[in-house]
Design a protein around this motif. Structure first.
Motif, PDB file in Angstrom:
ATOM      1  N   LYS A   5      40.002  28.676  42.563  1.00 42.24           N
ATOM      2  CA  LYS A   5      41.443  28.708  42.354  1.00 42.24           C
ATOM      3  C   LYS A   5      41.831  29.958  41.560  1.00 42.24           C
ATOM      4  O   LYS A   5      41.022  30.545  40.843  1.00 42.24           O
ATOM      5  N   SER A   6      43.096  30.331  41.695  1.00 48.56           N
ATOM      6  CA  SER A   6      43.596  31.502  40.980  1.00 48.56           C
ATOM      7  C   SER A   6      45.075  31.334  40.713  1.00 48.56           C
ATOM      8  O   SER A   6      45.804  30.742  41.516  1.00 48.56           O
ATOM      9  N   LYS A   7      45.528  31.854  39.563  1.00 46.60           N
ATOM     10  CA  LYS A   7      46.962  31.986  39.341  1.00 46.60           C
ATOM     11  C   LYS A   7      47.474  33.140  40.193  1.00 46.60           C
ATOM     12  O   LYS A   7      46.792  34.162  40.347  1.00 46.60           O
ATOM     13  N   ALA A   8      48.667  33.000  40.729  1.00 48.02           N
ATOM     14  CA  ALA A   8      49.246  34.084  41.524  1.00 48.02           C
ATOM     15  C   ALA A   8      50.760  34.050  41.404  1.00 48.02           C
ATOM     16  O   ALA A   8      51.367  32.986  41.193  1.00 48.02           O
ATOM     17  N   ILE A  17      60.951  33.144  42.370  1.00 52.05           N
ATOM     18  CA  ILE A  17      59.659  33.671  41.940  1.00 52.05           C
ATOM     19  C   ILE A  17      59.004  32.644  41.031  1.00 52.05           C
ATOM     20  O   ILE A  17      59.659  32.099  40.134  1.00 52.05           O
ATOM     21  N   GLU A  18      57.728  32.390  41.247  1.00 52.64           N
ATOM     22  CA  GLU A  18      57.019  31.468  40.375  1.00 52.64           C
ATOM     23  C   GLU A  18      55.562  31.881  40.239  1.00 52.64           C
ATOM     24  O   GLU A  18      55.028  32.632  41.061  1.00 52.64           O
ATOM     25  N   LEU A  19      54.943  31.418  39.163  1.00 53.25           N
ATOM     26  CA  LEU A  19      53.510  31.593  38.942  1.00 53.25           C
ATOM     27  C   LEU A  19      52.859  30.257  39.271  1.00 53.25           C
ATOM     28  O   LEU A  19      53.162  29.247  38.627  1.00 53.25           O
ATOM     29  N   ARG A  20      52.003  30.245  40.297  1.00 54.68           N
ATOM     30  CA  ARG A  20      51.413  28.983  40.722  1.00 54.68           C
ATOM     31  C   ARG A  20      49.923  29.157  41.015  1.00 54.68           C
ATOM     32  O   ARG A  20      49.429  30.273  41.143  1.00 54.68           O
ATOM     33  N   GLU A  21      49.240  28.037  41.126  1.00 55.77           N
ATOM     34  CA  GLU A  21      47.822  28.067  41.467  1.00 55.77           C
ATOM     35  C   GLU A  21      47.665  28.133  42.988  1.00 55.77           C
ATOM     36  O   GLU A  21      48.332  27.403  43.722  1.00 55.77           O
ATOM     37  N   VAL A  22      46.773  29.021  43.438  1.00 56.33           N
ATOM     38  CA  VAL A  22      46.489  29.153  44.857  1.00 56.33           C
ATOM     39  C   VAL A  22      44.987  29.052  45.074  1.00 56.33           C
ATOM     40  O   VAL A  22      44.195  29.127  44.117  1.00 56.33           O
ATOM     41  N   ALA A 107      49.218  40.367  43.841  1.00 54.90           N
ATOM     42  CA  ALA A 107      49.698  39.827  42.563  1.00 54.90           C
ATOM     43  C   ALA A 107      49.021  38.501  42.263  1.00 54.90           C
ATOM     44  O   ALA A 107      49.647  37.444  42.218  1.00 54.90           O
ATOM     45  N   SER A 108      47.710  38.547  42.037  1.00 53.76           N
ATOM     46  CA  SER A 108      46.913  37.350  41.816  1.00 53.76           C
ATOM     47  C   SER A 108      45.888  37.613  40.727  1.00 53.76           C
ATOM     48  O   SER A 108      45.375  38.737  40.591  1.00 53.76           O
ATOM     49  N   GLN A 109      45.569  36.578  39.962  1.00 53.62           N
ATOM     50  CA  GLN A 109      44.588  36.716  38.872  1.00 53.62           C
ATOM     51  C   GLN A 109      43.218  37.094  39.409  1.00 53.62           C
ATOM     52  O   GLN A 109      42.491  37.886  38.802  1.00 53.62           O
ATOM     53  N   PHE A 110      42.824  36.515  40.534  1.00 52.06           N
ATOM     54  CA  PHE A 110      41.592  36.870  41.223  1.00 52.06           C
ATOM     55  C   PHE A 110      41.934  37.229  42.659  1.00 52.06           C
ATOM     56  O   PHE A 110      42.826  36.632  43.266  1.00 52.06           O
ATOM     57  N   HIS A 319      50.733  42.742  32.727  1.00 51.59           N
ATOM     58  CA  HIS A 319      49.411  42.541  32.128  1.00 51.59           C
ATOM     59  C   HIS A 319      48.930  41.119  32.420  1.00 51.59           C
ATOM     60  O   HIS A 319      49.618  40.150  32.110  1.00 51.59           O
ATOM     61  N   TRP A 320      47.714  41.003  32.978  1.00 54.17           N
ATOM     62  CA  TRP A 320      47.148  39.697  33.311  1.00 54.17           C
ATOM     63  C   TRP A 320      46.142  39.215  32.269  1.00 54.17           C
ATOM     64  O   TRP A 320      45.744  38.060  32.274  1.00 54.17           O
TER      65      TRP A 320
END
Length: 337
Positions: A5-8, A17-22, A107-110, A319-320
């Protein structure tokens, strides 16, 4: 094995716009897994996409935007050089998601992506500068198409691409570089030989005595292009440096001067590496376009709206990673926020 999983950052609907888990796709033999440290916001493509103006399949809501990402390689597939692990790289985006569309998808954490999609940032002391690679490569391609050596160049607009195009035109031997831009802070950042603010100066008087060989547009404003055509010489060349939904300019100047018009599409093969080498050698200043910054956990909608609407915001850096979590310190670019 359980899917990673990753935040994106997800555009879930028009102006939403939202920050969600993908869910990430598995790392294949020719892929790398990158942990994002910084990403940025495209004020052209992403603004149009968020407004629902690009209805092609990758941009069907919900989708992950982003093609300006820098991170550290944390895993490499079996057919990838394992020596890449631990290196910083620019990532041009990814389609490596199971449960969401990817309109570039950076635009994803991973990020899971083919190794061919990255540009390793060897030689750059501050890898954050890798954020500038796509804009620098776009500007470089524009300048290449213009064949600027020993020629007079007029650049319309000093957004990030326009500023870099003016700097690269000088670097590659233009005899004179002039720019027009109605926002004074952008003019102040520019390294052009002649800088004209049409809000406070008479453009004709400021450019009097000059006939330009090449006009580069980075405004997308038809009236600005029409005005610029007046300063081109016979057989002059116009480079369209952005994406235009429609073209609507007076044909008479093109006819009377037998002007040539060239559309620049993104960048050419090898341009990302060329820009990396220019940054590494100190031959272009990438950091000057980094004017604002925020963290991924802040109000993302406000950050995007500022990037889209504030003329003083050339490039918003997201910044992540935070503080000690990063485990390594790099110079923070001097930004306004």
């Amino acid at each position: 094995m359980e899917a990673k999983k990753s935040k994106a950052i997800v555009f879930s609907g028009v102006n939403k716009i939202e920050l969600r888990e993908v869910t990430l796709k598995p790392v294949c033999s020719t892929d790398v897994l990158v942990e994002t440290w910084w990403s940025s916001i495209s004020t052209g493509t992403e603004k149009m996409a968020l407004n629902g103006l690009i209805p092609s399949p990758p941009f069907i809501f919900p989708f992950i935007p982003g093609y300006e990402t820098v991170g550290r390689i944390v895993k490499a597939g079996d057919h990838v050089n394992q020596g890449l692990i631990g290196k910083f790289a620019y990532v041009a985006g990814s389609f490596g998601y199971e449960d969401v569309n990817a309109a570039f998808g950076g635009a994803s954490q991973f990020i899971v992506c083919p190794v061919e999609s990255i540009t390793v940032l060897d030689g750059i002391s501050n890898p954050q500068c890798g954020i500038a690679l796509p804009l620098g490569a776009t500007a470089l391609h524009i300048v290449d198409l213009g064949e600027v050596k020993n020629r007079k160049v007029l650049v319309l607009g000093q957004g990030a691409v326009g500023i870099l195009a003016a700097e690269l035109a000088k670097r590659f031997g233009a005899s004179l570089v002039a720019v027009t831009e109605p926002h004074q802070r952008r003019l102040d950042i520019s390294t052009a030989d002649i800088k004209v603010n049409p809000e406070t100066q008479d453009v004709s008087a400021a450019l009097a005595g000059h006939e330009f060989d090449i006009l580069i547009d980075s405004t997308g404003i038809m009236s600005a292009i029409e005005t610029g055509l007046r300063f081109l010489k016979f057989h002059g060349k116009v480079i369209f440096g952005g994406y235009y939904q429609r073209m609507n300019i007076d044909y008479s100047q093109a006819f009377n001067k037998e002007l040539s018009f060239i559309a620049a599409r993104q960048w050419a093969k090898g341009d990302l590496r060329r820009v990396r080498e220019l940054i590494a050698a100190g031959k272009i200043n990438a950091e000057k376009i980094f004017t604002h910054q925020c963290t991924v956990d802040e109000n993302l909608e406000a950050a995007y709206m500022r990037a889209f609407g504030d003329p003083d915001c050339l490039k918003m850096i997201i910044h992540w990673k935070h503080g000690d979590e990063a485990g390594e310190n790099f110079p923070i670019c001097k930004t306004g926020h």
